[in-house]
Design an enzyme around this catalytic site. Structure first.
Site, PDB file in Angstrom:
ATOM      1  N   SER A 295       0.435  10.750  19.714  1.00 54.34           N
ATOM      2  CA  SER A 295       0.318  12.190  19.947  1.00 54.34           C
ATOM      3  C   SER A 295      -1.092  12.681  19.633  1.00 54.34           C
ATOM      4  O   SER A 295      -1.671  13.474  20.384  1.00 54.34           O
ATOM      5  CB  SER A 295       1.334  12.947  19.086  1.00 54.34           C
ATOM      6  OG  SER A 295       2.658  12.590  19.432  1.00 54.34           O
TER       7      SER A 295
ATOM      8  N   GLY B  49      -8.704 -11.787  -4.078  1.00 53.59           N
ATOM      9  CA  GLY B  49      -8.321 -12.819  -3.112  1.00 53.59           C
ATOM     10  C   GLY B  49      -7.497 -13.906  -3.774  1.00 53.59           C
ATOM     11  O   GLY B  49      -7.457 -14.012  -5.011  1.00 53.59           O
TER      12      GLY B  49
ATOM     13  N   CYS C  91     -11.476  -8.381  -9.382  1.00 53.84           N
ATOM     14  CA  CYS C  91     -10.657  -9.587  -9.545  1.00 53.84           C
ATOM     15  C   CYS C  91     -11.423 -10.823  -9.043  1.00 53.84           C
ATOM     16  O   CYS C  91     -12.401 -11.225  -9.657  1.00 53.84           O
ATOM     17  CB  CYS C  91      -9.316  -9.408  -8.836  1.00 53.84           C
ATOM     18  SG  CYS C  91      -8.038 -10.560  -9.384  1.00 53.84           S
ATOM     19  N   TYR C  92     -11.018 -11.435  -7.934  1.00 55.95           N
ATOM     20  CA  TYR C  92     -11.761 -12.574  -7.403  1.00 55.95           C
ATOM     21  C   TYR C  92     -13.215 -12.191  -7.138  1.00 55.95           C
ATOM     22  O   TYR C  92     -14.134 -12.997  -7.335  1.00 55.95           O
ATOM     23  CB  TYR C  92     -11.112 -13.079  -6.114  1.00 55.95           C
ATOM     24  CG  TYR C  92     -11.801 -14.280  -5.515  1.00 55.95           C
ATOM     25  CD1 TYR C  92     -11.424 -15.570  -5.873  1.00 55.95           C
ATOM     26  CD2 TYR C  92     -12.849 -14.133  -4.601  1.00 55.95           C
ATOM     27  CE1 TYR C  92     -12.077 -16.681  -5.337  1.00 55.95           C
ATOM     28  CE2 TYR C  92     -13.503 -15.223  -4.068  1.00 55.95           C
ATOM     29  CZ  TYR C  92     -13.111 -16.498  -4.437  1.00 55.95           C
ATOM     30  OH  TYR C  92     -13.754 -17.595  -3.910  1.00 55.95           O
TER      31      TYR C  92
ATOM     32  N   ASP D 269       0.603   8.757  15.910  1.00 59.11           N
ATOM     33  CA  ASP D 269      -0.625   8.133  16.411  1.00 59.11           C
ATOM     34  C   ASP D 269      -0.876   8.444  17.886  1.00 59.11           C
ATOM     35  O   ASP D 269      -1.959   8.907  18.262  1.00 59.11           O
ATOM     36  CB  ASP D 269      -0.570   6.619  16.208  1.00 59.11           C
ATOM     37  CG  ASP D 269      -0.338   6.232  14.759  1.00 59.11           C
ATOM     38  OD1 ASP D 269      -0.632   7.063  13.878  1.00 59.11           O
ATOM     39  OD2 ASP D 269       0.153   5.121  14.506  1.00 59.11           O
TER      40      ASP D 269
ATOM     41  N   HIS E  30      -7.073  -4.494 -10.777  1.00 57.02           N
ATOM     42  CA  HIS E  30      -7.144  -3.835  -9.468  1.00 57.02           C
ATOM     43  C   HIS E  30      -7.129  -2.315  -9.646  1.00 57.02           C
ATOM     44  O   HIS E  30      -6.073  -1.706  -9.852  1.00 57.02           O
ATOM     45  CB  HIS E  30      -5.952  -4.257  -8.596  1.00 57.02           C
ATOM     46  CG  HIS E  30      -6.054  -5.658  -8.089  1.00 57.02           C
ATOM     47  ND1 HIS E  30      -6.741  -5.986  -6.946  1.00 57.02           N
ATOM     48  CD2 HIS E  30      -5.576  -6.817  -8.591  1.00 57.02           C
ATOM     49  CE1 HIS E  30      -6.681  -7.301  -6.756  1.00 57.02           C
ATOM     50  NE2 HIS E  30      -5.973  -7.823  -7.736  1.00 57.02           N
TER      51      HIS E  30
ATOM     52  N   SER F 272       4.402   8.070  22.877  1.00 59.70           N
ATOM     53  CA  SER F 272       5.723   7.754  22.341  1.00 59.70           C
ATOM     54  C   SER F 272       6.366   8.936  21.629  1.00 59.70           C
ATOM     55  O   SER F 272       7.566   8.952  21.392  1.00 59.70           O
ATOM     56  CB  SER F 272       5.618   6.587  21.349  1.00 59.70           C
ATOM     57  OG  SER F 272       4.927   6.995  20.180  1.00 59.70           O
ATOM     58  N   GLY F 273       5.554   9.920  21.260  1.00 57.95           N
ATOM     59  CA  GLY F 273       6.056  11.026  20.461  1.00 57.95           C
ATOM     60  C   GLY F 273       5.791  10.834  18.986  1.00 57.95           C
ATOM     61  O   GLY F 273       6.040  11.731  18.179  1.00 57.95           O
ATOM     62  N   GLY F 274       5.279   9.655  18.608  1.00 57.65           N
ATOM     63  CA  GLY F 274       4.909   9.410  17.230  1.00 57.65           C
ATOM     64  C   GLY F 274       3.570  10.061  16.904  1.00 57.65           C
ATOM     65  O   GLY F 274       2.878  10.586  17.787  1.00 57.65           O
TER      66      GLY F 274
ATOM     67  N   GLU G 181      -7.566  -0.166  -7.352  1.00 54.90           N
ATOM     68  CA  GLU G 181      -7.149   0.488  -6.118  1.00 54.90           C
ATOM     69  C   GLU G 181      -5.658   0.761  -6.035  1.00 54.90           C
ATOM     70  O   GLU G 181      -5.211   1.568  -5.201  1.00 54.90           O
ATOM     71  CB  GLU G 181      -7.596  -0.339  -4.901  1.00 54.90           C
ATOM     72  CG  GLU G 181      -6.903  -1.692  -4.744  1.00 54.90           C
ATOM     73  CD  GLU G 181      -7.589  -2.826  -5.478  1.00 54.90           C
ATOM     74  OE1 GLU G 181      -7.460  -3.980  -5.036  1.00 54.90           O
ATOM     75  OE2 GLU G 181      -8.236  -2.567  -6.513  1.00 54.90           O
TER      76      GLU G 181
ATOM     77  N   LYS H  48      -3.629   5.888   8.412  1.00 54.22           N
ATOM     78  CA  LYS H  48      -2.550   6.775   8.842  1.00 54.22           C
ATOM     79  C   LYS H  48      -2.704   8.187   8.287  1.00 54.22           C
ATOM     80  O   LYS H  48      -2.508   9.166   9.021  1.00 54.22           O
ATOM     81  CB  LYS H  48      -1.208   6.187   8.386  1.00 54.22           C
ATOM     82  CG  LYS H  48       0.011   6.900   8.963  1.00 54.22           C
ATOM     83  CD  LYS H  48       0.233   6.500  10.404  1.00 54.22           C
ATOM     84  CE  LYS H  48       1.551   7.005  10.934  1.00 54.22           C
ATOM     85  NZ  LYS H  48       1.840   6.495  12.285  1.00 54.22           N
TER      86      LYS H  48
END
Length: 519
Positions: free
Chosen positions: A235, A58, A85-86, A233, A175, A229-231, A177, A375
């Site tokens: 779909s 943070g 970290c923080y 997500d 970090h 939309s055809g994207g 990650e 995603k």
């Protein structure tokens, strides 16, 4: 979250730009996790005992008064804790250690020397080894709390890795990650699997079954409208709903005329003919282009497109009538940003991706079956549902579409030029077998015209900019290093095949941590 996971890691967010990456790394090793703001940590802990807790980084300073802290009760629950970290600093301060501003700030690449052993590093970070890490801190621990030992140091950080094996408390100043810490994923996996005892039961087969059951329970015999939309997500949402409730679903595809070449036809063919969904196709390109006439500011373009979309969608919903539920492809990053403890860039992100929702006057309940997923998990779910790879693996394409890839005022002619150039570019990328190596590639039509000579004629046409980036998370990115032969080949094709362009340039801008836009 509504997922009925039998094992879970809780991530307390102190406002780091890369907190989401912690969750992504854990999900990649099949461990379910949730991110909650530090201010809601006590409430989250009261709802159920997690297998372990990770304290994120943070921007605050533990050395200052009234900065964020973890609930003190966390350290008395017998739960494994990893501070990053923080998170390391506040854990030390709360357990009796000392944190002070450092005379030697450390930002960027560094190296940690492993000087001891602990469960967090078992089998991966062994004593005597040196590991590259990514540092980002101005404060540092100067005195450890009782029970802790040092197991790793860096040039400017004498307490880079600390451990209390008895209480299963661990802290790292770097970090793990981010991809800039190459061995960080192994360290996180040690925490989840070896320290916290997770078995790694999170998978899309289980999620799909639970999601369909939740949809049926929420919707009952009601009707649902889904904006398609055809994207990727939308779909995946559409097919998941279709599997769960069948004919109770109606999809509305608003064709705003800002899609890539051939996409509108692909959407209608795939979902209406192949999947036999009830699909309303509203062709509204002229309406959208009229609303965008004279608009050059990119933020205003997004707002105009978003507002017009809502109006058109509402018209179609009213024509259909009787729907009680609205399905949206809300993802977990949207949920996280909406409650970011530091405000975050959520407003800009929501504008960038056209996230908003519909007016309250529509009086519909939301169905958001993907709100627990990142995603890459949505893509995995799409594959599990049988969606074609050409759709599941499609590069991201934000809601405003070609409008933000065509800076300045729009026109049908400029969009046609851009659409064709983009299609040629992607065609060459696919022919070269590079599409899946690239996270996002697109062409942009710059609002600049240059003089050139083609054959025996002088031209005065647009410049086309090509962009391609690699990324593992969408938060950091680097340009794709095309070979000169490829760039020469695609440039020649665009200039020869697309009237209106007489020059092609390649953008080699990278996207460092903390920035949010690629377009």
């Amino acid at each position: 979250m509504s997922h009925t996971a039998t094992e879970k890691i809780l991530i307390l967010d102190f406002g780091s730009q890369v907190t989401q990456l912690i969750a992504r790394r854990l999900r990649e090793s099949n461990v379910y996790c949730e991110i909650v703001p530090y201010s809601k940590a006590a409430e989250a802990l009261a709802q159920g005992r997690p297998n372990g807790v990770i304290l994120s980084g943070g921007p605050s300073s533990v050395a200052e008064m009234d900065t964020p802290r973890a609930p003190q009760s966390l350290f008395e629950m017998g739960i494994p804790v990893l501070g990053i970290c923080y998170g390391q600093q506040t854990m030390c301060a709360q357990l009796g250690g000392t944190v002070e501003p450092s005379e030697h700030q450390e930002f960027g690449r560094a190296f940690v020397q492993v000087d001891g052993d602990c469960a967090l590093m078992d089998g991966t970070w062994q004593s005597g080894q040196r590991h590259q890490v990514w540092m980002s801190h101005g404060d540092r621990v100067t005195e450890l709390p009782p029970g802790f030992k040092v197991v790793g140091t860096s040039e400017n950080c004498p307490f880079a890795v600390i451990a209390d094996d008895e209480r299963k408390f661990y802290g790292v100043q770097f970090h793990p990650e981010v991809i800039h810490t190459p061995d960080g994923t192994a360290l996180l996996r040690n925490f989840t699997h070896k320290v916290a005892g997770c078995q790694g039961t999170w998978n899309m087969t289980t999620f799909r079954q639970e999601a369909e059951a939740r949809i049926k329970a929420q919707v009952g015999q009601g009707r649902v409208i889904c904006g398609l939309s055809g994207g990727v997500d939308s779909s995946v949402v559409a097919i998941l709903l279709h599997e769960a409730i069948g004919d109770q679903l109606t999809c509305v595809f608003v064709d705003h005329g800002l899609l890539r070449e051939g996409e509108a036809g692909e959407v209608v063919s795939l979902f209406r003919e192949h999947y036999n969904l009830s699909l309303v196709h509203r062709e509204a390109a002229d309406l959208f282009l009229g609303k965008l006439d004279g608009v050059s500011d990119p933020e205003q373009k997004r707002k105009t497109i978003g507002g017009t979309f809502i109006d058109v969608f509402e018209e179609e919903a009213n024509r259909i009538g009787g729907a009680e539920f609205l399905a949206q492809g809300t993802l977990y990053p949207d949920v996280i940003e909406s409650v970011s403890p530091s405000g975050g860039p959520s407003a800009t992100i929501k504008s960038h991706h056209n996230v908003g929702g519909l007016p309250e006057r529509m009086n519909m309940q939301l169905v958001e079956p993907l709100r627990e997923l990142f995603k890459d998990e949505v893509r995995e779910l799409g594959r599990a549902l049988g969606l074609p790879e050409s759709l599941v693996g499609r590069h991201p394409f934000p809601g405003p579409g070609l409008a933000i890839r065509c800076p300045g005022e729009l026109s049908a002619d400029k969009l046609a030029i851009l659409r064709r150039a983009d299609a040629v570019y992607l065609d060459e990328i696919r022919k070269a077998g590079l599409y899946d190596e690239i996270w996002q590639a697109f062409a942009a039509l710059l609002p600049v015209r240059t003089v050139g000579v083609m054959g025996d004629q002088r031209t005065y046409d647009y410049i086309c900019a090509l962009r391609a980036v690699t990324s593992t998370d969408g938060m950091t990115a680097d340009y794709y290093p095309f070979e000169h032969d490829f760039l020469g080949r695609v440039s020649t094709r665009i200039i020869n095949e697309v009237r209106g362009i007489n020059r092609v340039v390649y953008d080699v801008t990278s996207k460092p941590p903390g920035t949010i836009e690629l377009e």
